[in-house]
Every structure is written in structure tokens, then in C-alpha cells.
Design a protein around this motif. Structure first.
Motif, PDB file in Angstrom:
ATOM      1  N   ASP A  57     -16.652   0.162 -59.248  1.00 35.29           N
ATOM      2  CA  ASP A  57     -18.000  -0.343 -59.548  1.00 35.29           C
ATOM      3  C   ASP A  57     -18.395  -1.526 -58.657  1.00 35.29           C
ATOM      4  O   ASP A  57     -19.263  -2.316 -59.023  1.00 35.29           O
ATOM      5  CB  ASP A  57     -18.087  -0.740 -61.022  1.00 35.29           C
ATOM      6  CG  ASP A  57     -17.091  -1.838 -61.388  1.00 35.29           C
ATOM      7  OD1 ASP A  57     -16.165  -2.118 -60.574  1.00 35.29           O
ATOM      8  OD2 ASP A  57     -17.222  -2.416 -62.475  1.00 35.29           O
ATOM      9  N   PHE A  58     -17.770  -1.640 -57.490  1.00 33.76           N
ATOM     10  CA  PHE A  58     -18.094  -2.770 -56.617  1.00 33.76           C
ATOM     11  C   PHE A  58     -19.549  -2.671 -56.169  1.00 33.76           C
ATOM     12  O   PHE A  58     -20.003  -1.615 -55.724  1.00 33.76           O
ATOM     13  CB  PHE A  58     -17.162  -2.810 -55.396  1.00 33.76           C
ATOM     14  CG  PHE A  58     -17.308  -4.073 -54.610  1.00 33.76           C
ATOM     15  CD1 PHE A  58     -16.705  -5.229 -55.037  1.00 33.76           C
ATOM     16  CD2 PHE A  58     -18.079  -4.108 -53.460  1.00 33.76           C
ATOM     17  CE1 PHE A  58     -16.848  -6.419 -54.321  1.00 33.76           C
ATOM     18  CE2 PHE A  58     -18.237  -5.283 -52.743  1.00 33.76           C
ATOM     19  CZ  PHE A  58     -17.618  -6.442 -53.173  1.00 33.76           C
ATOM     20  N   PRO A  59     -20.316  -3.781 -56.291  1.00 33.88           N
ATOM     21  CA  PRO A  59     -21.754  -3.721 -55.975  1.00 33.88           C
ATOM     22  C   PRO A  59     -22.045  -3.617 -54.466  1.00 33.88           C
ATOM     23  O   PRO A  59     -21.348  -4.215 -53.649  1.00 33.88           O
ATOM     24  CB  PRO A  59     -22.294  -5.038 -56.542  1.00 33.88           C
ATOM     25  CG  PRO A  59     -21.117  -5.948 -56.651  1.00 33.88           C
ATOM     26  CD  PRO A  59     -19.897  -5.082 -56.803  1.00 33.88           C
ATOM     27  N   ILE A  60     -23.094  -2.854 -54.149  1.00 34.38           N
ATOM     28  CA  ILE A  60     -23.552  -2.669 -52.764  1.00 34.38           C
ATOM     29  C   ILE A  60     -25.002  -3.125 -52.705  1.00 34.38           C
ATOM     30  O   ILE A  60     -25.823  -2.721 -53.543  1.00 34.38           O
ATOM     31  CB  ILE A  60     -23.457  -1.186 -52.343  1.00 34.38           C
ATOM     32  CG1 ILE A  60     -22.020  -0.657 -52.516  1.00 34.38           C
ATOM     33  CG2 ILE A  60     -23.941  -0.983 -50.912  1.00 34.38           C
ATOM     34  CD1 ILE A  60     -20.990  -1.351 -51.666  1.00 34.38           C
ATOM     35  N   PRO A  61     -25.372  -3.951 -51.703  1.00 30.65           N
ATOM     36  CA  PRO A  61     -26.759  -4.439 -51.630  1.00 30.65           C
ATOM     37  C   PRO A  61     -27.759  -3.291 -51.419  1.00 30.65           C
ATOM     38  O   PRO A  61     -27.458  -2.329 -50.707  1.00 30.65           O
ATOM     39  CB  PRO A  61     -26.765  -5.367 -50.406  1.00 30.65           C
ATOM     40  CG  PRO A  61     -25.351  -5.634 -50.075  1.00 30.65           C
ATOM     41  CD  PRO A  61     -24.551  -4.505 -50.626  1.00 30.65           C
ATOM     42  N   PHE A  80     -27.549 -11.618 -52.274  1.00 24.55           N
ATOM     43  CA  PHE A  80     -27.218 -10.527 -53.190  1.00 24.55           C
ATOM     44  C   PHE A  80     -25.865 -10.770 -53.841  1.00 24.55           C
ATOM     45  O   PHE A  80     -25.721 -10.706 -55.069  1.00 24.55           O
ATOM     46  CB  PHE A  80     -27.221  -9.184 -52.452  1.00 24.55           C
ATOM     47  CG  PHE A  80     -26.692  -8.052 -53.283  1.00 24.55           C
ATOM     48  CD1 PHE A  80     -27.514  -7.432 -54.220  1.00 24.55           C
ATOM     49  CD2 PHE A  80     -25.385  -7.619 -53.154  1.00 24.55           C
ATOM     50  CE1 PHE A  80     -27.026  -6.396 -55.016  1.00 24.55           C
ATOM     51  CE2 PHE A  80     -24.888  -6.586 -53.935  1.00 24.55           C
ATOM     52  CZ  PHE A  80     -25.708  -5.974 -54.869  1.00 24.55           C
ATOM     53  N   TYR A  81     -24.825 -11.043 -53.034  1.00 24.69           N
ATOM     54  CA  TYR A  81     -23.481 -11.177 -53.580  1.00 24.69           C
ATOM     55  C   TYR A  81     -23.301 -12.440 -54.417  1.00 24.69           C
ATOM     56  O   TYR A  81     -22.462 -12.462 -55.328  1.00 24.69           O
ATOM     57  CB  TYR A  81     -22.421 -11.067 -52.483  1.00 24.69           C
ATOM     58  CG  TYR A  81     -22.178  -9.625 -52.107  1.00 24.69           C
ATOM     59  CD1 TYR A  81     -21.642  -8.741 -53.039  1.00 24.69           C
ATOM     60  CD2 TYR A  81     -22.501  -9.137 -50.859  1.00 24.69           C
ATOM     61  CE1 TYR A  81     -21.428  -7.411 -52.723  1.00 24.69           C
ATOM     62  CE2 TYR A  81     -22.292  -7.806 -50.524  1.00 24.69           C
ATOM     63  CZ  TYR A  81     -21.761  -6.946 -51.467  1.00 24.69           C
ATOM     64  OH  TYR A  81     -21.551  -5.622 -51.166  1.00 24.69           O
ATOM     65  N   GLN A 138     -25.253 -13.385 -56.664  1.00 20.45           N
ATOM     66  CA  GLN A 138     -25.654 -12.977 -58.023  1.00 20.45           C
ATOM     67  C   GLN A 138     -24.854 -11.774 -58.520  1.00 20.45           C
ATOM     68  O   GLN A 138     -24.441 -11.714 -59.668  1.00 20.45           O
ATOM     69  CB  GLN A 138     -27.145 -12.633 -58.054  1.00 20.45           C
ATOM     70  CG  GLN A 138     -28.040 -13.816 -57.817  1.00 20.45           C
ATOM     71  CD  GLN A 138     -29.521 -13.436 -57.843  1.00 20.45           C
ATOM     72  OE1 GLN A 138     -29.878 -12.280 -58.006  1.00 20.45           O
ATOM     73  NE2 GLN A 138     -30.370 -14.437 -57.674  1.00 20.45           N
ATOM     74  N   ALA A 139     -24.623 -10.788 -57.644  1.00 19.67           N
ATOM     75  CA  ALA A 139     -24.023  -9.524 -58.076  1.00 19.67           C
ATOM     76  C   ALA A 139     -22.534  -9.645 -58.391  1.00 19.67           C
ATOM     77  O   ALA A 139     -22.053  -8.969 -59.314  1.00 19.67           O
ATOM     78  CB  ALA A 139     -24.234  -8.464 -56.999  1.00 19.67           C
ATOM     79  N   LEU A 140     -21.806 -10.481 -57.680  1.00 30.88           N
ATOM     80  CA  LEU A 140     -20.368 -10.581 -57.937  1.00 30.88           C
ATOM     81  C   LEU A 140     -20.071 -11.129 -59.330  1.00 30.88           C
ATOM     82  O   LEU A 140     -19.319 -10.499 -60.100  1.00 30.88           O
ATOM     83  CB  LEU A 140     -19.667 -11.404 -56.848  1.00 30.88           C
ATOM     84  CG  LEU A 140     -19.497 -10.712 -55.502  1.00 30.88           C
ATOM     85  CD1 LEU A 140     -18.923 -11.684 -54.462  1.00 30.88           C
ATOM     86  CD2 LEU A 140     -18.600  -9.493 -55.615  1.00 30.88           C
ATOM     87  N   ALA A 185     -20.808  -8.627 -62.001  1.00 29.57           N
ATOM     88  CA  ALA A 185     -19.899  -7.482 -62.031  1.00 29.57           C
ATOM     89  C   ALA A 185     -18.481  -7.876 -62.449  1.00 29.57           C
ATOM     90  O   ALA A 185     -17.587  -7.030 -62.460  1.00 29.57           O
ATOM     91  CB  ALA A 185     -19.871  -6.805 -60.663  1.00 29.57           C
TER      92      ALA A 185
END
Length: 189
Positions: free
Chosen positions: A101-105, A135-136, A138-140, A143
């Protein structure tokens, strides 16, 4: 050969005369040795035994098959490194050390990924370094990852280190103008 005293002429003149006399002697011996006697050159006459046509058939007895053991792929195991798995596109996200589920921009295109032992890497393009960093950030955390280091120079490059879900990692983003690239490295803990 006449003897010339070095006191009568300079050493350069003496060496020049000696060189000229030596060259004349070599030329005379060479020309006299061409045919052994009078110095005239012998011109070969055409022989009736020379072939008048070229062969029209190919030689026989040549090998008729090519080797069949030509390699068609590169090895997937390197000495001292171990097994190396490589994938392109979305398949690159399936590396054994990349959490599923690692986030991708948004707007990023995954290009290539590799896995070697406990380390996996994938690359992306299509997002500049500032957008990737924003992005990262916030997303890291959203997640389930903790950001352990966040450095960068606006408009040029950034690096974010993180840990969580059994891995540590680094996201490196760089780019100037339209040339942007992102590399993500995961290390299994």
C-alpha cells in the motif's frame, strides 16, 4: 673515399659529405645486386600458365550449422550480490521489500524496479521534486510511516527518509525544468 681533415671544414660539412658518400655506395650496391651483373633490370614476361578465369564453385567441407548454445537472457544471479529481480511499470511496485500500500503521487509514472536480497528500489517520473516532497510529507504519515529526515533545496532536489511497516527507506527526488526523477529505496528491517 677522399680523407678530409676536420680542421679544413666544419664538423657539419664533414658529416654531410660522409652521409652523401654512404648513400651513393648503398645505392650502387643495391642497383648492382638487382640482377647480378650489369645493373639493367629484368622485366618479367607474361606466362602462359596463369589462369584465365576464376573458379565458379564454392569450397566444400565448410560447417553447415551455427552454434545452438547462444544465451538469450542475462543471468538473474550475480556473484556477491545474489538474485536480482527487475520489473517495469506497475510491476515494479511488487518488489519483495515494498509494502503493497505504499503511496504514489498523482501524475507519477512508475518506470522500473529492482529487488536484491533485502533491498528493493523503484523509480518514477512525471512529478517535480517540490510536488513529490509535498505529497510524501502528508502521505507517508497518513499511510503509517514515520518521517525520520526531510531535507531539500526548493526547485532542485529533496530527500525524505522514513520507516514503518517493517522497512526503512529513502525517497530522493531531483529535477530541473521538465527533467524530473524520483527514486525510492526500501530496506527490510
Amino acid at each position: 673515399m677522399p680523407k678530409i681533415a676536420l680542421t679544413q671544414v666544419g664538423p657539419r660539412v664533414y658529416r654531410g659529405r660522409l652521409l652523401a658518400v654512404g648513400m651513393a655506395a648503398v645505392a650502387a650496391v643495391t642497383l648492382a645486386g638487382c640482377n647480378g651483373s650489369d645493373g639493367d633490370l629484368d622485366v618479367p614476361k607474361p606466362s602462359a600458365s596463369l589462369p584465365t578465369s576464376l573458379p565458379t564453385s564454392l569450397p566444400s567441407g565448410l560447417p553447415t550449422s551455427l552454434p545452438t548454445a547462444i544465451p538469450t537472457a542475462l543471468p538473474t544471479s550475480l556473484p556477491g550480490v545474489g538474485r536480482v529481480d527487475t520489473a517495469t511499470g506497475a510491476e515494479a511496485l511488487r518488489g519483495t521489500n515494498i509494502p503493497p500500500d505504499f503511496p504514489i503521487p498523482p501524475g507519477a509514472t512508475v518506470k522500473v524496479g529492482t529487488t536484491t536480497g533485502s533491498r528493493s528500489t523503484f523509480t518514477m517520473e512525471g512529478v517535480d521534486s517540490d510536488a513529490a516532497r509535498a505529497f510524501y510529507r502528508q502521505a507517508l504519515p497518513a499511510a503509517g510511516y514515520e518521517i525520520t529526515r526531510d531535507v531539500g533545496v526548493a526547485g532542485i532536489a529533496s530527500s525524505i527518509e522514513f520507516r514503518g511497516k517493517g522497512v526503512t527507506g529513502t525517497i530522493g527526488a531531483a529535477g530541473v525544468g521538465s527533467a524530473n526523477a524520483i527514486a525510492v529505496v526500501f530496506q527490510k528491517q
